[in-house]
Design a protein around this motif. Sequence first.
Motif, short mmCIF file in Angstrom:
data_model
loop_
_atom_site.label_atom_id
_atom_site.label_comp_id
_atom_site.label_asym_id
_atom_site.label_seq_id
_atom_site.Cartn_x
_atom_site.Cartn_y
_atom_site.Cartn_z
N TYR A 89 33.79 25.50 40.10
CA TYR A 89 35.25 25.62 40.21
C TYR A 89 35.74 26.94 39.60
O TYR A 89 36.56 27.65 40.18
CB TYR A 89 35.93 24.44 39.53
N GLY A 90 35.24 27.26 38.41
CA GLY A 90 35.68 28.48 37.73
C GLY A 90 35.39 29.74 38.51
O GLY A 90 36.16 30.71 38.47
N TYR A 91 34.28 29.74 39.26
CA TYR A 91 33.95 30.93 40.04
C TYR A 91 34.89 31.09 41.22
O TYR A 91 35.21 32.22 41.63
CB TYR A 91 32.49 30.87 40.51
N PHE A 92 35.34 29.99 41.78
CA PHE A 92 36.31 30.08 42.88
C PHE A 92 37.63 30.67 42.37
O PHE A 92 38.26 31.49 43.06
CB PHE A 92 36.54 28.71 43.51
N ILE A 93 38.04 30.27 41.19
CA ILE A 93 39.26 30.83 40.63
C ILE A 93 39.08 32.31 40.33
O ILE A 93 39.98 33.13 40.59
CB ILE A 93 39.66 30.07 39.35
N ARG A 94 37.92 32.67 39.79
CA ARG A 94 37.65 34.08 39.54
C ARG A 94 37.66 34.88 40.84
O ARG A 94 38.18 36.00 40.89
CB ARG A 94 36.29 34.23 38.84
N THR A 95 37.08 34.32 41.89
CA THR A 95 37.08 34.99 43.19
C THR A 95 38.49 35.14 43.72
O THR A 95 38.86 36.20 44.26
CB THR A 95 36.22 34.21 44.19
N ALA A 96 39.31 34.11 43.56
CA ALA A 96 40.70 34.17 44.01
C ALA A 96 41.45 35.28 43.27
O ALA A 96 42.25 36.02 43.86
CB ALA A 96 41.38 32.82 43.79
N GLU A 97 41.21 35.41 41.98
CA GLU A 97 41.88 36.45 41.20
C GLU A 97 41.45 37.85 41.66
O GLU A 97 42.28 38.76 41.77
CB GLU A 97 41.56 36.26 39.71
N ALA A 98 40.16 38.03 41.93
CA ALA A 98 39.66 39.33 42.39
C ALA A 98 40.26 39.69 43.74
O ALA A 98 40.70 40.83 43.96
CB ALA A 98 38.14 39.30 42.47
N LEU A 99 40.30 38.73 44.66
CA LEU A 99 40.85 39.01 45.99
C LEU A 99 42.36 39.22 45.94
O LEU A 99 42.92 39.99 46.73
CB LEU A 99 40.51 37.86 46.94
N THR A 100 43.04 38.54 45.01
CA THR A 100 44.48 38.74 44.86
C THR A 100 44.80 40.16 44.42
O THR A 100 45.71 40.81 44.95
CB THR A 100 45.06 37.74 43.84
N ARG A 101 44.04 40.67 43.47
CA ARG A 101 44.26 42.04 43.01
C ARG A 101 44.00 43.05 44.13
O ARG A 101 44.70 44.05 44.27
CB ARG A 101 43.38 42.34 41.80
N ILE A 102 42.98 42.77 44.94
CA ILE A 102 42.70 43.65 46.08
C ILE A 102 43.85 43.58 47.09
O ILE A 102 44.32 44.61 47.59
CB ILE A 102 41.36 43.28 46.74
N ALA A 103 44.31 42.37 47.39
CA ALA A 103 45.39 42.20 48.36
C ALA A 103 46.67 42.89 47.92
O ALA A 103 47.42 43.42 48.74
CB ALA A 103 45.65 40.71 48.59
N LEU A 104 46.94 42.89 46.62
CA LEU A 104 48.16 43.50 46.08
C LEU A 104 47.98 44.98 45.78
O LEU A 104 48.87 45.61 45.20
CB LEU A 104 48.59 42.76 44.82
N LYS A 105 46.82 45.55 46.14
CA LYS A 105 46.51 46.96 45.91
C LYS A 105 46.54 47.31 44.42
O LYS A 105 46.92 48.42 44.03
CB LYS A 105 47.50 47.86 46.68
N GLU A 106 46.09 46.38 43.59
CA GLU A 106 46.07 46.60 42.15
C GLU A 106 44.64 46.76 41.62
O GLU A 106 44.45 46.97 40.41
CB GLU A 106 46.74 45.43 41.42
N ALA A 107 43.66 46.67 42.48
CA ALA A 107 42.26 46.70 42.02
C ALA A 107 41.69 48.11 42.07
O ALA A 107 41.96 48.87 43.00
CB ALA A 107 41.42 45.77 42.90
N LYS A 108 40.90 48.44 41.07
CA LYS A 108 40.15 49.69 41.06
C LYS A 108 38.73 49.47 41.56
O LYS A 108 38.04 50.41 41.93
CB LYS A 108 40.13 50.28 39.65
#
Length: 490
Positions: free
Chosen positions: A376-395
């Motif tokens: 479960y925790g890895y799915f949440i981590r994945t969601a957070e990573a993809l959210t930052r990419i979607a919002l153009k906030e990821a480096k």
Amino acid sequence: MTEEAGRNIDIAQRCQTIDLDGYEKLRDRIAGVLLGGAVADALGWPTEFVKTEEQAERLHGTRYVTDFRPWEKKTGGRFYTYIDYIQPGEYSDDTQLTLCTSRCIKADGSFDVLKFSKEELRYWLEYARGAGGTITRAAKAISRQQAAWDNNFFKFESRGRASDYTQAGANGGAMRVAPLVLANISNENSALTGILKNIVVTHGHPRAIWGGLLYGKSLLMLLADKNRDIEHFVDEMESFVISLRLSTINGEMEPWMARWAEHAERPFTEVFDGTRKEVVDLLSIIRQSRNQAMSKTYETLGCFAPATRGSGTATVAAALAVFLKHGGDYEHAVLKAINMFSSDTDTIGSMVGSMIGALKGHVAIPDRWVNVMQDYGYFIRTAEALTRIALKEAKANDLLVDHKRELVERQDRDVVSLAKSREIFKGQRVTHPILGLGWVLDARSQHVRRRDGGTMLLARVAFDTGQTCIFHSYKTTGRRQSGTQLENSV
């Protein structure tokens, strides 16, 4: 008002404008797609090869599956048969490959097809669970040094007949493409380009490609802030199919299409356009099916016939039919899909679950399933990573492991090598080229059913990143050389 009409109104109401500006709101819906699909995959995996209610009762103690349950699966094929003891909430290759795709998305949302084809697929073979024949052969083929992501023309045998990559039209591509949409919710072309590249690594027939594009488009529509009723939802899908041209998605595919034609009897564009008509016909069946039993819709779509039950297009069409008819309630819709025996229950259920997750978010999934879901925790981590990419906030993609830390602790503890040499044990610190550092939770062996004997070692490893995998290694007691055995369900 009938129950059917009530469900349709509920879907239409929830397709109204949703504010995606906030990080938490977007993360909730992205987590809804990921967990919604994974939970349904875990629920539907035990029924994937169940044909009747009587068989379901004999195997799982019930005629209608409503919850996770431990179960046993014969795997390894006819030559390396062993028992995989699957625990409640554990997921199959559908979800494993979705996570693989998530790790191959760059900070700008583009898809790293080289990483996916030459790294993720290669190493996935070592811990694949429940994988079908086509995707396994494709992953083995792309692992060859001379194979390229757009030149993976392999051959195989299907139902006793010779087949090849250009005829691989199953749903093994479509089932894993959701992260490409989630990272590009405001850039449809980037999402579709990623989907196209992702699928052609392993599947060459237009049915596989159309299935992935259709599924991706449905998620894009559900994540968008538009007001649609059910009729307009199908109409927009149909317009998308009629107007789509591969050249407008990605102009780099011309060399691949030329190579494709060398291996097939007809040009790719001709087969692609013929499949386009098939997809339009499937959407017409969905439009006309809302007042009939779902079993009748599945039958008309070809989801019960052995030759087409795993088709990329028919599978996505079935998921859309279930969603549009029962999508107001996650539990009701997913249970409907996973209990449609003789169909590809886990994949269809996973797509239905992801669609509802896109529409209603993480909160739509019952707690009794979420609370016991593997990783479960890895799915949440994945969601957070993809959210930052979607919002153009990821480096960078935050799912990639810290190799500097790995080098400090590594000391020749590669999990695959240790498993092959039978030097792996509970509590051991190990490492993996993709998943990084982890701890061995248990390592056990069992005899395999083959004439010259042998044992299969299964080592369960919990990685620091949050994903759990079971690595398999076969060792013969006869004359054959030992090596890693890959799961390969029929």
